[in-house]
Design a protein around this motif. Structure first.
Motif, PDB file in Angstrom:
ATOM      1  N   MET A 107     -19.709 -32.302  14.440  1.00 56.04           N
ATOM      2  CA  MET A 107     -19.029 -33.558  14.122  1.00 56.04           C
ATOM      3  C   MET A 107     -17.669 -33.639  13.507  1.00 56.04           C
ATOM      4  O   MET A 107     -17.716 -32.414  12.639  1.00 56.04           O
ATOM      5  CB  MET A 107     -20.164 -34.443  13.405  1.00 56.04           C
ATOM      6  N   GLY A 108     -16.983 -34.291  13.158  1.00 56.71           N
ATOM      7  CA  GLY A 108     -15.832 -34.475  12.256  1.00 56.71           C
ATOM      8  C   GLY A 108     -16.553 -34.420  10.916  1.00 56.71           C
ATOM      9  O   GLY A 108     -17.460 -35.280  10.588  1.00 56.71           O
ATOM     10  N   LYS A 109     -15.818 -33.676  10.009  1.00 55.31           N
ATOM     11  CA  LYS A 109     -16.042 -33.692   8.441  1.00 55.31           C
ATOM     12  C   LYS A 109     -15.953 -35.253   7.999  1.00 55.31           C
ATOM     13  O   LYS A 109     -16.562 -35.847   7.114  1.00 55.31           O
ATOM     14  CB  LYS A 109     -15.259 -33.005   7.833  1.00 55.31           C
ATOM     15  N   ASP A 110     -15.125 -36.083   8.574  1.00 51.51           N
ATOM     16  CA  ASP A 110     -14.842 -37.429   8.205  1.00 51.51           C
ATOM     17  C   ASP A 110     -15.453 -38.347   9.486  1.00 51.51           C
ATOM     18  O   ASP A 110     -15.067 -39.661   9.362  1.00 51.51           O
ATOM     19  CB  ASP A 110     -13.600 -37.724   7.743  1.00 51.51           C
ATOM     20  N   MET A 111     -16.368 -38.095  10.058  1.00 48.51           N
ATOM     21  CA  MET A 111     -16.919 -38.652  11.279  1.00 48.51           C
ATOM     22  C   MET A 111     -15.852 -39.127  12.214  1.00 48.51           C
ATOM     23  O   MET A 111     -15.798 -40.208  12.638  1.00 48.51           O
ATOM     24  CB  MET A 111     -17.730 -39.838  10.770  1.00 48.51           C
ATOM     25  N   GLU A 112     -14.944 -38.334  12.257  1.00 44.49           N
ATOM     26  CA  GLU A 112     -13.625 -38.750  13.343  1.00 44.49           C
ATOM     27  C   GLU A 112     -14.486 -38.914  14.788  1.00 44.49           C
ATOM     28  O   GLU A 112     -15.076 -38.264  15.323  1.00 44.49           O
ATOM     29  CB  GLU A 112     -12.425 -37.640  13.598  1.00 44.49           C
ATOM     30  N   LYS A 113     -14.133 -40.021  15.486  1.00 39.45           N
ATOM     31  CA  LYS A 113     -14.697 -40.483  16.712  1.00 39.45           C
ATOM     32  C   LYS A 113     -14.578 -39.454  17.649  1.00 39.45           C
ATOM     33  O   LYS A 113     -13.493 -39.050  18.087  1.00 39.45           O
ATOM     34  CB  LYS A 113     -14.090 -41.813  17.124  1.00 39.45           C
ATOM     35  N   GLY A 114     -15.676 -38.972  18.350  1.00 37.28           N
ATOM     36  CA  GLY A 114     -15.604 -38.023  19.504  1.00 37.28           C
ATOM     37  C   GLY A 114     -14.955 -36.457  19.193  1.00 37.28           C
ATOM     38  O   GLY A 114     -14.734 -35.857  20.273  1.00 37.28           O
ATOM     39  N   ALA A 115     -15.285 -36.192  18.103  1.00 36.67           N
ATOM     40  CA  ALA A 115     -14.514 -34.911  17.652  1.00 36.67           C
ATOM     41  C   ALA A 115     -15.542 -33.897  17.611  1.00 36.67           C
ATOM     42  O   ALA A 115     -15.258 -32.764  17.896  1.00 36.67           O
ATOM     43  CB  ALA A 115     -14.227 -34.848  16.055  1.00 36.67           C
ATOM     44  N   GLY A 116     -16.845 -34.108  17.811  1.00 33.66           N
ATOM     45  CA  GLY A 116     -18.122 -33.209  17.828  1.00 33.66           C
ATOM     46  C   GLY A 116     -18.532 -32.983  19.413  1.00 33.66           C
ATOM     47  O   GLY A 116     -17.798 -33.419  20.572  1.00 33.66           O
ATOM     48  N   ALA A 117     -19.303 -32.093  19.376  1.00 33.02           N
ATOM     49  CA  ALA A 117     -19.976 -31.507  20.723  1.00 33.02           C
ATOM     50  C   ALA A 117     -21.324 -30.988  20.631  1.00 33.02           C
ATOM     51  O   ALA A 117     -21.781 -30.861  19.214  1.00 33.02           O
ATOM     52  CB  ALA A 117     -19.133 -30.438  21.391  1.00 33.02           C
ATOM     53  N   ILE A 118     -21.913 -30.963  21.334  1.00 28.15           N
ATOM     54  CA  ILE A 118     -23.303 -30.252  21.320  1.00 28.15           C
ATOM     55  C   ILE A 118     -23.312 -28.850  22.294  1.00 28.15           C
ATOM     56  O   ILE A 118     -22.688 -28.779  23.386  1.00 28.15           O
ATOM     57  CB  ILE A 118     -24.251 -30.917  21.921  1.00 28.15           C
ATOM     58  N   HIS A 119     -23.378 -27.870  21.652  1.00 33.58           N
ATOM     59  CA  HIS A 119     -23.425 -26.515  22.229  1.00 33.58           C
ATOM     60  C   HIS A 119     -24.949 -25.823  22.230  1.00 33.58           C
ATOM     61  O   HIS A 119     -25.906 -26.367  21.729  1.00 33.58           O
ATOM     62  CB  HIS A 119     -22.645 -25.351  21.441  1.00 33.58           C
ATOM     63  N   ASP A 132     -17.105 -35.061  23.193  1.00 39.35           N
ATOM     64  CA  ASP A 132     -16.887 -36.749  22.635  1.00 39.35           C
ATOM     65  C   ASP A 132     -18.081 -36.969  22.191  1.00 39.35           C
ATOM     66  O   ASP A 132     -18.728 -38.169  22.115  1.00 39.35           O
ATOM     67  CB  ASP A 132     -16.575 -37.173  23.962  1.00 39.35           C
ATOM     68  N   ILE A 133     -18.564 -36.144  21.081  1.00 40.75           N
ATOM     69  CA  ILE A 133     -19.889 -36.593  20.303  1.00 40.75           C
ATOM     70  C   ILE A 133     -19.225 -36.923  18.869  1.00 40.75           C
ATOM     71  O   ILE A 133     -18.518 -36.150  18.374  1.00 40.75           O
ATOM     72  CB  ILE A 133     -20.881 -35.451  20.269  1.00 40.75           C
ATOM     73  N   THR A 134     -19.691 -37.981  18.356  1.00 38.35           N
ATOM     74  CA  THR A 134     -19.004 -38.426  17.047  1.00 38.35           C
ATOM     75  C   THR A 134     -20.174 -37.843  16.029  1.00 38.35           C
ATOM     76  O   THR A 134     -19.540 -37.198  14.871  1.00 38.35           O
ATOM     77  CB  THR A 134     -19.175 -40.048  16.896  1.00 38.35           C
ATOM     78  N   VAL A 135     -21.485 -38.029  16.017  1.00 39.02           N
ATOM     79  CA  VAL A 135     -22.367 -37.438  15.194  1.00 39.02           C
ATOM     80  C   VAL A 135     -23.661 -37.008  15.846  1.00 39.02           C
ATOM     81  O   VAL A 135     -24.480 -37.789  16.444  1.00 39.02           O
ATOM     82  CB  VAL A 135     -22.932 -38.801  13.937  1.00 39.02           C
ATOM     83  N   SER A 136     -23.674 -35.757  16.089  1.00 37.99           N
ATOM     84  CA  SER A 136     -24.805 -35.144  16.791  1.00 37.99           C
ATOM     85  C   SER A 136     -26.115 -35.218  15.860  1.00 37.99           C
ATOM     86  O   SER A 136     -26.127 -34.651  14.897  1.00 37.99           O
ATOM     87  CB  SER A 136     -24.196 -33.537  17.096  1.00 37.99           C
ATOM     88  N   ASN A 137     -27.000 -35.598  16.524  1.00 43.19           N
ATOM     89  CA  ASN A 137     -28.464 -35.692  15.775  1.00 43.19           C
ATOM     90  C   ASN A 137     -29.448 -35.428  16.679  1.00 43.19           C
ATOM     91  O   ASN A 137     -29.388 -35.502  18.104  1.00 43.19           O
ATOM     92  CB  ASN A 137     -28.547 -36.579  15.008  1.00 43.19           C
TER      93      ASN A 137
END
Length: 277
Positions: A107-119, A132-137
């Motif tokens: 995820m983005g360190k500042d919760m940037e929209k869509g910055a993350g992913a799941i690997h 295009d994941i914002t906060v993976s959980n």
């Protein structure tokens, strides 16, 4: 619910019950620390989730890599890069799967929209599963090995995806739990031996339990507002541990916010799966 450890974490996450050591380990992501067995392991970048390799070694996800870590000597060994060329992101929620792999979200360190992913790490390689994941959980797996679950917390939906014989997704994810109407934000999650999913609701002081069809069964109250992730542990895997956070609370933080808790349950968890390098 009682206090398991009084250490106040800014962002407690990633609780892991090590089945061979019979010990709980957990992270404070933003303070770059691993806790467990009365010790503090300090790192040089954010660390967020782990699986176990053997009695003395963990498989850890940080903001730039996957690496092995020896709990007694502190020795580290690089395994694979993890978005190492992206300064915006860090690792977040992750868990070993029943096939020896390891799913890890960013995820983005500042919760940037869509910055993350799941690997997924599997036997030497890292493959990106979802972008295009914002906060993976909420990464967790059904005991019959048929399904993986995950969420982008901001969608307020926990997804379920069918897995093939090697643990790779074989279909499009489908909505398993939808909390949009209730206004909950699903955070970390774990699935018990009966296939029921326990998920922390960020900002709501609770961990909720859902049946194998996604039906709400009940909730456990947590004496901290920002419950972040549950894990089963104890000799019989019937104790539920829950991390919490003080991030963003400032002067509003209560005396128990950020601590790690435990409660005896009538449920039984799955034994944490081992990562195979």
């Amino acid at each position: 619910m009682s206090v398991f450890d009084p250490t106040i974490c800014t962002l407690g996450e990633g609780p892991l019950w090590h089945p061979e050591r019979q010990s709980l380990f957990w992270f404070d992501i933003v303070n770059m620390r691993l806790y467990g067995e009365g010790r503090v392991h300090q790192f040089e970048e954010c660390v967020s989730a782990a699986g176990w390799l053997d009695h003395d070694s963990l498989f850890i996800a940080s903001e730039t890599q996957l690496f092995t870590y020896h709990l007694e000597t502190g020795a580290q060994k690089h395994v694979a890069p993890l978005e190492a060329d992206n300064a915006v992101t860090r690792s977040n929620d992750g868990r070993a799967d029943p096939f020896g792999g390891f799913w890890i979200g960013s995820m983005g360190k500042d919760m940037e929209k869509g910055a993350g992913a799941i690997h997924r790490y599997y036997r030497g390689t890292v493959e990106t599963l979802y972008r295009d994941i914002t906060v993976s959980n909420a990464i967790c797996f059904s005991p019959d090995r048929r399904f993986a679950h995950f969420t982008d917390t901001h969608t307020r939906q926990v997804m379920r995806v069918a897995l093939d014989a090697e643990g790779w997704p074989k279909a499009a994810p489908e909505v398993f739990i939808d909390t949009q109407t209730d206004g909950f934000f699903p955070d970390g999650a774990v699935i018990d031996a009966q296939g029921c999913l326990w998920v922390a609701h960020w900002g709501r002081s609770r961990v909720a339990r859902y049946d194998t069809e996604g039906g709400f069964m009940g909730a456990v109250s947590i004496p901290a507002r920002q419950a972040s992730c549950p894990a089963f542990g104890g000799t019989d895997l019937d104790q539920l541990y829950v991390t919490s956070a003080t991030m963003g609370m400032g002067d509003r933080a209560g005396p128990d916010d950020g601590k790690t808790f435990v409660i005896q349950t009538q449920a039984k968890g799955q034994r944490e799966h081992r990562v195979i390098l």
